[in-house]
Design a protein around this motif. Sequence first.
Motif: not given
Length: 802
Positions: A663, A753, A756-757, A763, A793
């Motif tokens: 990632e 993360r 964001k969640t 994402m 990010s």
Amino acid sequence: MRELEKYYDGLKTEKEMREYWRENKIYDFVYDKNKPLYSIDTPPPTVSGSLHIGHIFSYTQAEMIARYRRMRGYNVFYPFGFDDNGLPSERLVEKETGVKAYNLPRSEFNKMCMETVKKYEDEFKELWQAMGFSCDWNLQYATISPNTQKLSQKSFIELAKNNRAYIKESPVLWCTECQTSIAQAELDSKDIDSCFYHINFGLGDSVLEIATTRPELLYSVVCIFVNPNDERYKKLFAGRGDPGAPPKVKVPLYNFEVPLLTDEKVAIDKGTGAVMCATFGDSTDVEWTEQHNLEYKKAIMPYGKISDEAEFIAGLRIKAARKEIVRLLEENNLIVKSENISHAVSVHERCGTEVEIIPSRQWYIDVMSKKEELLKAGDKIKWYPEHMKNRYVNWVENLKWDWCISRQRYFGIPIPVWYCEKCETPVFAEIENLPINPIETKYTGVCSCGCAEFIPDKAVFDTWATSSITPQLNLDTAKKYGIEEKDFMPMSMRTQAHEIIRTWAFYTIAKSLYHTNQIPWFDAMICGFVLAKPGEKISKSKGNAKFSPQELIKQYSADSLRYYAATARLGTDMYFDIQEMQDSSKRLITKLWNSSKFVLSHLEDFDPKYKPEKILPVDRWIIERTNEAILESVKWLDEYEIGMARKVADDLFWKDLCDNYIEIVKERLYQPEKHGYEERKSAQYAIYYCLFNILKIYAIYIPHETEYIYLNGLKDFAGEISIHLTEWEKPAEIDSKILEFGDILKQAISDMRKYKTENNLSMRAEIDEAVIKAKPEFKAWLIETEKDFTACSHAKKIAYEF
RNA sequence: GGGAGCUUAGCUCAGUUGGUAGAGCAUAUGCCUUACAAGCAUAGGGUCAUCGGUUCGACCCCGGUAGCUCCCACCA
């Protein structure tokens, strides 16, 4: 270079890969003197029926060790054999054909056995091959083969000449169903319902009440024992002096007298404290007969009926005889009381029949007088897991009988002996004439007594007497490759399940000790069982072997089964859960496929010989993590802990490589124009190194898929024609600083993360700021990573908290 | 009766120098992210069987207890 297909078709691929291995002789044993030797003493499966998933798993675990050693640069000597002679195979044939061995001429029955055994061996071999086993079938042996017969007979003759093996007429464990002598190791224990009869014996004008579960043996009672400290009976011995004539006890019905003796072994609180000693009711009777020099009477015949000498019950089977004696005793009011009890009896492990002890002339190998040496040998072997040594020690310490190696059976290796017709002295075959069947070949010499007539031994060896020389069988094969005995023995490793420590492991150690005065192998890898549920072994008879291994492979692929089999901890039993197997394996196999697809798609212009001048910190991190995982896996696999090593690989692969590293560098790989061309090369270098080495670790677990990925993506870089011929990296010391740096990055990604969640964001959603917390010493590396981190990010700005 | 192993999240199990409890599955919520929805992220969930000891500190070391599993013995 080809690209990988969208989806991985395991079933199709596995077949192709096995074909590829066969064509290219990937696993053929080649002895390269520059490499160390690693030899494996694999269990030759008993040909007693079809294999189930439990067998598959333990063999697979050992197979992974073979692959591991091969990839660590060893000459791996990994043969396979079949234990295809002996009672288990005979019983299989009897069951399948409905014939009884003793109703047929021996040669005819043996022919049937050979046919059946062949059929199963083909089936077994096909199964091992379907599982992708990396053994060399050129090294294959069978325990019924002429060469094995030769070595087995030779072993016996050597032991006999060194007085380790001897023939003796004495009480022996006997199965009346299989009509053969058996060894202590073949005993099972079974609780059965029985009746404890209290019977009145005569004692002068009075009576002596004695309890027994075996009234049918009254005829063979030779004396009565009580404990010398039993107050109830002390007065009977008073004033008789020592040695005095013992009191006499009259056996009911038969009305003969036997002496009343004392022995410390008698349990005062059991029954009436008086016990009848019959020849032979149990092993204690045997001990007493020897210690007190008692006579013996033949009560039970080899075929399970009562001797003709025994009045009232001659010719009856044991249970019927018991019934009849009880009836007679009751008729004469000789039974005081009878209580129903459940007690443990010894049964023959192969047929479940209650074992008798009858006098007979048999061959033995001395183990009783060598317990100390056997225990010392056990100490010299490294047992994995360590506590399994206890079972060996426990067994040796509790041995009661020498190892009876002769069996009154048919499909086995003949005992190469004849007996002088006059004086019964045994004579042995000449070594150069082996293998030999004394029934078919006459002895041509003359006995020391002058007689020239000889009778052949009709018995065969205990199967274990032959399978216990597998190290020698392997040595025999190894010599053909130019390997010398001193470089081969002891073998590196024995693998087996814990249930046969008392047989296979024990007998092999004993024979090795007697023949070579050393241990047979350095390491013993003891695998656990696969159970259907707690305490329940998988077996056809219990009907819990729902699927045959063949069906499972066909449906789920060998790699799936293999990956799941590697879950087990060494020596620990596991439960087979088909759903879990399917889920976890499929997940890994798919993930490995997809990530490989990604990596390969970024290696089109990659040159493994070109190492970029500068490897970026995050790339150094994943390389170092890979190295760390290799070292950890090595540590576990050297201890045969394949499950722990797999976990190490899983963590590296899934968490660090897929979830984080890929990632982070994705955009750098896709967009060199934004991140720099040299920077892209740095990432290529890292993903290649990481994927290749992860594949190498997984190669021992899922050999088919890893090979396919290798052939279609990495072979052109690495050169070798198979991933299984490549070697694992041998990393130097690990740089813990760079690992710490990786942890900081992972933490920062996790925080991002989470944000964001929690805000229901994709994402990919842009955020204003991402924060990285770290010690100031990592500042330079973080700056170098900022572009990557920004890309993964999607933050407008990276803030640091030092 | 002797010995061994086990007891950690709802399930299956990791936790190997004593320093803030881990994974997979399951559950919940969210996310189509230029490898993967056969996917990804996040979360909830544990007096680490129990009692005592050693220690500044114990899932870990020591001792006891209970339950489960196995090996061996028990066969009069």
